[in-house]
Structures are given as C-alpha cells and as structure tokens.
Design a protein around this motif. Structure first.
Motif, mmCIF file in Angstrom:
data_model
loop_
_atom_site.group_PDB
_atom_site.id
_atom_site.type_symbol
_atom_site.label_atom_id
_atom_site.label_comp_id
_atom_site.label_asym_id
_atom_site.label_seq_id
_atom_site.Cartn_x
_atom_site.Cartn_y
_atom_site.Cartn_z
ATOM 1 N N ARG A 41 0.856 -1.184 0.000
ATOM 2 C CA ARG A 41 0.000 0.000 0.000
ATOM 3 C C ARG A 41 0.893 1.235 0.000
ATOM 4 O O ARG A 41 1.626 1.475 0.953
ATOM 5 C CB ARG A 41 -0.900 -0.008 1.224
ATOM 6 N N GLU A 45 -3.998 6.662 2.479
ATOM 7 C CA GLU A 45 -5.360 6.182 2.708
ATOM 8 C C GLU A 45 -5.414 4.655 2.728
ATOM 9 O O GLU A 45 -6.125 4.051 3.529
ATOM 10 C CB GLU A 45 -6.310 6.718 1.623
ATOM 11 N N ASN A 46 -4.671 4.030 1.841
ATOM 12 C CA ASN A 46 -4.669 2.568 1.796
ATOM 13 C C ASN A 46 -3.917 1.956 2.976
ATOM 14 O O ASN A 46 -4.252 0.867 3.430
ATOM 15 C CB ASN A 46 -4.059 2.080 0.485
ATOM 16 N N ARG A 47 -2.889 2.640 3.466
ATOM 17 C CA ARG A 47 -2.124 2.101 4.598
ATOM 18 C C ARG A 47 -2.944 2.083 5.882
ATOM 19 O O ARG A 47 -2.737 1.242 6.749
ATOM 20 C CB ARG A 47 -0.849 2.921 4.802
ATOM 21 N N ALA A 49 -5.893 1.181 6.212
ATOM 22 C CA ALA A 49 -6.881 0.099 6.193
ATOM 23 C C ALA A 49 -6.412 -1.106 7.003
ATOM 24 O O ALA A 49 -7.236 -1.910 7.420
ATOM 25 C CB ALA A 49 -7.156 -0.327 4.745
#
Length: 91
Positions: A41, A45-47, A49
């Motif tokens: 990621r 924003e993806n990290r 998750a």
C-alpha cells in the motif's frame, strides 16, 4: 579514448545484454509489486486500512497469466528428444 576502447569491445556486448535483461526483469517485478500487489500500500489512505482479508484479490495477483499458461506444460525443455532417448519401447 583508450579507456573507452578497453570496455566497449565486442566481446563485452553479451555481458551488457545479460545484465540489461536481468535489470529489466527486476524492474518489471518491482513495478508489478508496487502497482498490483494487494499487500503493498503506497498511499496513506490505503495504509490506514490495516490487514485486509481480501482472498480474491490475492488469488488474482498470484495466478497471473504466465502461471496459468505454464501450469499444464511439461517441465522438460525438449520433451520429444527426452522421450526418444528415455523410452525403452522404441527400438
């Protein structure tokens, strides 16, 4: 000029080609991992998750086209020649 001629002899071209292909393969694998690996990621924003249980995305990444293509192929380089020399029924 003498140092350039020492390294750019025609005998060195295959070495440059082999190293270039190896670097290219490594670069393609790095780009593939950064772009489509579900465990990598890059954006913030993806990290956030955390760990996702997304098995379909992981299977899609692991079962790529090359793996699907060679799955049912023989692992021999020349299967017809190998069977010719290894098959005892042929005379």
């Amino acid at each position: 000029m003498a140092s350039v001629n020492r390294w750019l002899r025609p005998e060195v071209y295959p070495l440059f080609a082999a190293v270039g292909v190896a670097v290219g393969i490594c670069g393609l694998q790095l780009v593939r991992n950064i772009c489509i690996n579900p465990e990598v990621r890059v954006t913030k924003e993806n990290r956030t998750a955390g760990v996702l249980e997304n098995f379909s995305e992981g299977e899609k990444y692991a079962e790529h086209l090359l793996r699907k293509y060679i799955r049912n192929k023989s692992s021999e380089i020349m299967p017809s020649i190998n069977s010719f020399f290894a098959d005892p029924d042929r005379s």
